[in-house]
Design an enzyme around this catalytic site. Sequence first.
Site, PDB file in Angstrom:
ATOM      1  CB  SER A   1     -95.070  22.420   5.478  1.00  0.00           C
ATOM      2  OG  SER A   1     -96.411  22.030   5.336  1.00  0.00           O
TER       3      SER A   1
ATOM      4  CB  SER B   1     -96.554  19.965   2.571  1.00  0.00           C
ATOM      5  OG  SER B   1     -95.855  21.195   2.691  1.00  0.00           O
TER       6      SER B   1
ATOM      7  CE  LYS C   1     -93.141  22.112   0.536  1.00  0.00           C
ATOM      8  NZ  LYS C   1     -93.780  22.709   1.729  1.00  0.00           N
TER       9      LYS C   1
END
Lengths: 507, 521
Positions: free
Chosen positions: B184, B160, B85
């Site tokens: 997330s 997210s 990420k």
Amino acid sequence: MSTSTTGDVLVDYDEVLAAYDPAMGLEVHVELNTATKMFCGCPTEFGAEPNTQVCPTCLGLPGAMPVVNAKAVESAIRIGLALNCDIAEWCRFARKNYFYPDMPKNFQTSQYDEPIAFEGWMDVLVPTADGGTETVRVEIERAHMEEDTGKSLHVGGSTGRIHGADYSLVDYNRAGIPLIEIVTKPITGLGAQAPEVAKAYVAQLRELIVALGVSDARMDQGSIRADVNLSLAPKGSGALGTRTETKNVNSLRSVERAVRYEMQRHAAVLGEGRSILQETRHWHEDTGVTTSGREKSDAEDYRYFPEPDLVPVAPSREWVEQLRGTMPENPRARLARLQESWGFTDLEMRDTVGAGALGLVEETIAAGAAPQSARKWWLGEMARRANDSGVEIGALGVTPQHVARVQAMVDAGELTDKLARQVFDGLLAGEGTPEEVVAARGLAVVSDEGALSAAVDKAIAENPAIADKIRDGKVAAAGALIGAVMKEMRGQADAARVKELVLEKLS
Amino acid sequence: MSADLTRRTAADLAADLAAGTTTSVALTQAHLDRIAAVDGGPDAGVHAFLHVDAEGALAAAAASDERRAAGSPASALDGVPIAVKDVLATRGLPTTCGSKILEGWVPPYDATVVARLRAAGLPILGKTNMDEFAMGSSTEHSAYGPTRNPWDLERIPGGSGGGSAAALAAFETPLALGTDTGGSIRQPGAVTGTVGVKPTYGGVSRYGLVAMANSLDQVGPVTRTVLDSALLHELVGGHDPLDSTSVDQPLPSLVDAARRGAEGDLSGVRVGVITELSGEGYQAGVQARFEESLELLVKAGAEVVEVSCPTFVHALATYYLIMPCEASSNLAKFDAMRYGLRVLPEGVDSPSAEQVMRATRDAGFGDEVKRRIILGTYALSSGYYDAYYGTAQRVRTLIARDFAAAFEKVDVLVSPTAPTTAFKLGEKLDDPLAMYLNDLATIPANLAGVPGMSLPSGLADEDGLPAGFQILAPALADDRMYRVGAALEAALHERWGGPLLDRAPALAAQAGPTDANGASA
Ligand SMILES: [Zn+2]
């Protein structure tokens, strides 16, 4: 009334005291001498090339995290104990949020309502008018840990300040260096003594820090910085007036001057029926005045909250007690011990402390000098030179080892006092060790009897009237001949030996 | 061959590498090919990646193959590629956090978890898309364009960490790292039919994770199976001296727990259904799949009871005070002084530092980020601090107490992971409160620091999209959720006749690179 260089109107000091009671609060920042920074492993050495002692953490790079330096906590606890504080069983760091380019994260990791040390005191020895000393107890509110900011250099413009500068450079080497901020409670009831007490407090705090060995304690390098809060209240009212905070007062002498200046300025403002603006002021070492800095109003809100990247600091009671065992001698006991050992009079002792030279004299004696010689050099020659150049006596660049070495040369007859002063000129100019200065400047006493004898003969020949007086037994007249010989020898002769030769030749 | 490799689990690939039936270079190339085929860019395709590092990944793969050949692999997963990420600092690889303000920033250091990946020999394929600074539940708040859900490219992949989850669901990577502040990792897992784990707070180092809310953030695995999560979790987890909040004590083996769970026997395990986190407000298909999963747990021998955690109804409000407070302070460092975007104000001849900061932050932050900075700045302000931040911290303590009381009665707690399946792109973009409700069930775990896992529970009848099943365990007892999760996964796979992702529609091949950041390059 008088007017300062900034145009501030000042009230005469005696008139201030007739109408007002001063209250002051002192905030002293001590830069610790830990090997690494407060929250990362970067070195803390002073004077490195800009931005060479940095890492992701102290540069505030995205993602980097702090780790508390245990040695800094230890130093903080020792300072707290030396100031007779309680040591928190559990305390946290907090974020103090505000934007400034020299602060990498735009928040300072500090302590807010949970300081590591709190509720202490220090007994400060203050000189009295009659030559003695009295003790004033200064209450300590707190001592807390925080990190230093980077250092901005504003280039161009006329003021050296951010406004009007062409551009600014920032050195982050200092960012993250551990600081201990020591805050007093309001100090009241001092009247005329307030400036002196402020100076004596900072001086004694500095001595304590030196004795603890937790900081370089160099005011000239900023490793000890004082902020002076001052307010006036109508005499006898018992109230506290609006205060100003004068920042970064960087010498002992200036602490005293800044308090006095603000007292005189406040009185003038209040006397005109205006009110004091609660603000930060800047101290100007060169002109001895303060000027307005940023306004400190309710609008300034640091939005403190506990630092979520750090766990609470919870020093065990065992550790605290162990550290209590490392406390330096009580300052008063230490003074008494030194005075007895050195044989100083009360007045000599007071002057030594007042000049901020106690530690210097102590080290000089430890390096081999006689106590009176050490005192003579530091309180005479060095104090004068420090005063002339407006720096701390300890920051002159002459060390106790230098002084002891020069005195040893005098004792051995290799230097006269006059030559010794020239050696100090060389030391101050950075010409090396005392030996190197003596060699480079050719300062050794002339012990060549032939040259000396010839100079004495010459002086006698050139001053027949004086020579006759001496032959007639007026020994005191020898001084003029000795002076002439010393002049001929450009000072590089032992005056006592010259006198012997003069008297010998004219007997 | 390529297609086969990309559909295998990380555990399978590790076994293949150990057996010498494939090489790291081959399977790294297979995944790079897959990325090139389906990832597309901001305008089309999955768009899971913001940056692909083909060269770096293949070099790392070659080095891995050399170690294997020499008989000294660096770890069980040596040579298995991974995606990271974009909120985790990667030395030499751009790290944008999905924000314009960090465009072009290349960190000079690795996050601890990234350093551990490298040391263990995992080639890093690239950086995955995310909501800007991890603020969002749909990945639509990425400044570089949204990620699309591989189940339906018209829909959001969650957020997210939508990029990491979508990359797994699209078979672009066998493993990914995500971060979870309020859900997330878990919510994207739920809506993409993948597995995601938020470890115990302090279980995995946060050093190098660009913080949104430091007291809530955790790094965790994003995978297609429970076992793969356990393998990755064990690899990146454990104490880190650079993170003061990291836990310094040995954890029970997660891989062992997952293997034991997969045997299917949950006798003696007490499972608590959180009254406040199911039923009303949950999509019917999500709720139905949840209840079926409960039946499977009972079949495996678990005892299922209902447990009330009354304070959980305040979790969302609490979260939306604590998170913005911390975020407002964390994001202050983005000021154009040292790195990232620098915008000069228009019409100013020689702007001051303050004017540059203001112009840069105005241009560099998106609306959602600004919204949270304003919320947090307000809530921390003098006079409001006690009422907002102070109260939120007290409620947080109550939520932790509810967890403690519940874990007196049961071994794990369960709920649907997210209230709905994936919604349409743009559907909730203008309604922040509706967006925030996605994290209703996941937020309590972050507030209390307990671990949470989401795994697929099936497809909702009404839309045929994946639903997620959440398992929560006490702090430091992450092994429990791996055991229960693996048991449930095994039972579900048996019922479905294979993994849920086998039912996902095939993805159309995408045209060449459309991504300025170099995806498909
Ligand atoms: Zn550093």
